[in-house]
Design a protein around this motif. Structure first.
Motif, PDB file in Angstrom:
ATOM      1  N   LYS A 286       9.793  11.644  -1.453  1.00  0.00           N
ATOM      2  CA  LYS A 286      10.462  10.348  -1.249  1.00  0.00           C
ATOM      3  C   LYS A 286      11.261  10.361   0.050  1.00  0.00           C
ATOM      4  CE  LYS A 286      12.830   9.969  -4.935  1.00  0.00           C
ATOM      5  NZ  LYS A 286      13.674   9.493  -6.036  1.00  0.00           N
ATOM      6  N   SER A 287      11.969  11.447   0.297  1.00  0.00           N
ATOM      7  CA  SER A 287      12.749  11.561   1.534  1.00  0.00           C
ATOM      8  C   SER A 287      11.827  11.552   2.750  1.00  0.00           C
ATOM      9  CB  SER A 287      13.567  12.850   1.538  1.00  0.00           C
ATOM     10  OG  SER A 287      14.520  12.832   0.520  1.00  0.00           O
ATOM     11  N   ARG A 288      10.736  12.273   2.659  1.00  0.00           N
ATOM     12  CA  ARG A 288       9.764  12.324   3.750  1.00  0.00           C
ATOM     13  C   ARG A 288       9.179  10.939   4.006  1.00  0.00           C
ATOM     14  NH1 ARG A 288       4.223  12.761   3.845  1.00  0.00           N
ATOM     15  NH2 ARG A 288       3.335  13.731   5.694  1.00  0.00           N
ATOM     16  N   ALA A 289       8.799  10.252   2.942  1.00  0.00           N
ATOM     17  CA  ALA A 289       8.209   8.920   3.090  1.00  0.00           C
ATOM     18  C   ALA A 289       9.229   7.934   3.651  1.00  0.00           C
ATOM     19  CB  ALA A 289       7.674   8.435   1.749  1.00  0.00           C
ATOM     20  N   ALA A 290      10.470   8.048   3.213  1.00  0.00           N
ATOM     21  CA  ALA A 290      11.517   7.153   3.712  1.00  0.00           C
ATOM     22  C   ALA A 290      11.799   7.427   5.184  1.00  0.00           C
ATOM     23  CB  ALA A 290      12.793   7.327   2.893  1.00  0.00           C
ATOM     24  N   GLY A 291      11.705   8.685   5.592  1.00  0.00           N
ATOM     25  CA  GLY A 291      11.951   9.055   6.974  1.00  0.00           C
ATOM     26  C   GLY A 291      10.779   8.777   7.891  1.00  0.00           C
ATOM     27  N   ALA A 292       9.653   8.387   7.326  1.00  0.00           N
ATOM     28  CA  ALA A 292       8.443   8.140   8.120  1.00  0.00           C
ATOM     29  C   ALA A 292       8.318   6.678   8.504  1.00  0.00           C
ATOM     30  CB  ALA A 292       7.210   8.593   7.351  1.00  0.00           C
TER      31      ALA A 292
ATOM     32  N   ASP B  35       0.835  -1.207   0.000  1.00  0.00           N
ATOM     33  CA  ASP B  35       0.000   0.000   0.000  1.00  0.00           C
ATOM     34  C   ASP B  35       0.866   1.252   0.000  1.00  0.00           C
ATOM     35  OD1 ASP B  35      -2.341  -1.459  -0.011  1.00  0.00           O
ATOM     36  OD2 ASP B  35      -2.557  -1.423   2.183  1.00  0.00           O
ATOM     37  N   LYS B  36       1.974   1.201   0.714  1.00  0.00           N
ATOM     38  CA  LYS B  36       2.854   2.365   0.792  1.00  0.00           C
ATOM     39  C   LYS B  36       3.437   2.706  -0.578  1.00  0.00           C
ATOM     40  CE  LYS B  36       6.468   4.345   3.602  1.00  0.00           C
ATOM     41  NZ  LYS B  36       7.293   4.173   4.790  1.00  0.00           N
ATOM     42  N   PHE B  37       3.885   1.708  -1.304  1.00  0.00           N
ATOM     43  CA  PHE B  37       4.438   1.915  -2.645  1.00  0.00           C
ATOM     44  C   PHE B  37       3.391   2.553  -3.549  1.00  0.00           C
ATOM     45  CE2 PHE B  37       5.315   0.362  -6.986  1.00  0.00           C
ATOM     46  CZ  PHE B  37       6.619   0.804  -7.159  1.00  0.00           C
TER      47      PHE B  37
END
Length: 193
Positions: A176-182, A120-122
């Motif tokens: 992308k950075s925000r999602a990776a950091g979440a 779902d995240k992807f």
């Protein structure tokens, strides 16, 4: 950035069409050849068609442009080609969202491991990123049309077009950075569009 590869036909068109007022017809042919070359190269490497949406869309658009250019002797198409191109890109992006296949998802699949494609995240990340591109394309199409209609000049047109790409590229990188950091525990926050 993998996504820039998909814009190669558009870049080829812009460069060649900028040579003279009549070169846009041949620029369209060059863009078709470029797009077909990318598609064939990808197919040879086993890349699925969903990762080629930009290239396929470009080929269709530039076939239309070439036909219009060579069939009509005094076409005013070139005067509106920037607005039409961004409008076409907007339709491509919005259409990919509408059918549930965000164009950035296919691009991200080139670099994100297959095990994450169904998460779902992807899917969510790619819907958001594709939405940002669709909005940027729409606003840019409107801006370049207004710039042309107002006779403001090529400099403002060029600035609007550059911003029409810089804004969604910047958003993509930030998101992308925000999602990776979440708390990316499934690796799905790595679409490299």
């Amino acid at each position: 950035m993998t996504i820039l590869r998909g814009f190669a036909p558009w870049i080829v068109y812009a460069v060649i069409a900028g040579i003279s007022d009549t070169s846009w017809r041949w620029a369209a042919v060059a863009a078709v050849v470029t797009g077909l070359g990318l598609i064939l190269d990808d197919r040879r490497r086993g890349i699925a068609p969903d990762a080629q949406l930009l290239e396929i869309s470009a080929v269709v658009f530039f076939v239309i442009v070439a036909v219009v250019g060579f069939v009509t002797s005094n076409s005013t198409f070139h005067e509106y080609d920037s607005a039409l191109a961004f409008g076409w890109l907007a339709l491509t992006a919005w259409g990919s969202l509408l059918i549930g296949r965000p164009f950035t998802e296919g691009i991200a699949k080139r670099e994100v491991p297959q095990q994450y494609w169904g998460s779902d995240k992807f899917r969510r990340i790619n819907r958001v990123i594709t939405g940002a591109w669709a909005l940027a394309f729409t606003l840019t199409a409107i801006a370049v049309w207004v710039i042309y209609r107002q006779g403001v000049g090529d400099t403002y047109d060029a600035i609007a077009q550059v911003l029409g790409f810089i804004a969604p590229i910047s958003f993509t990188n930030w998101y992308k950075s925000r999602a990776a950091g979440a708390g990316d525990t499934d690796g799905a926050a790595q679409p490299t569009t």
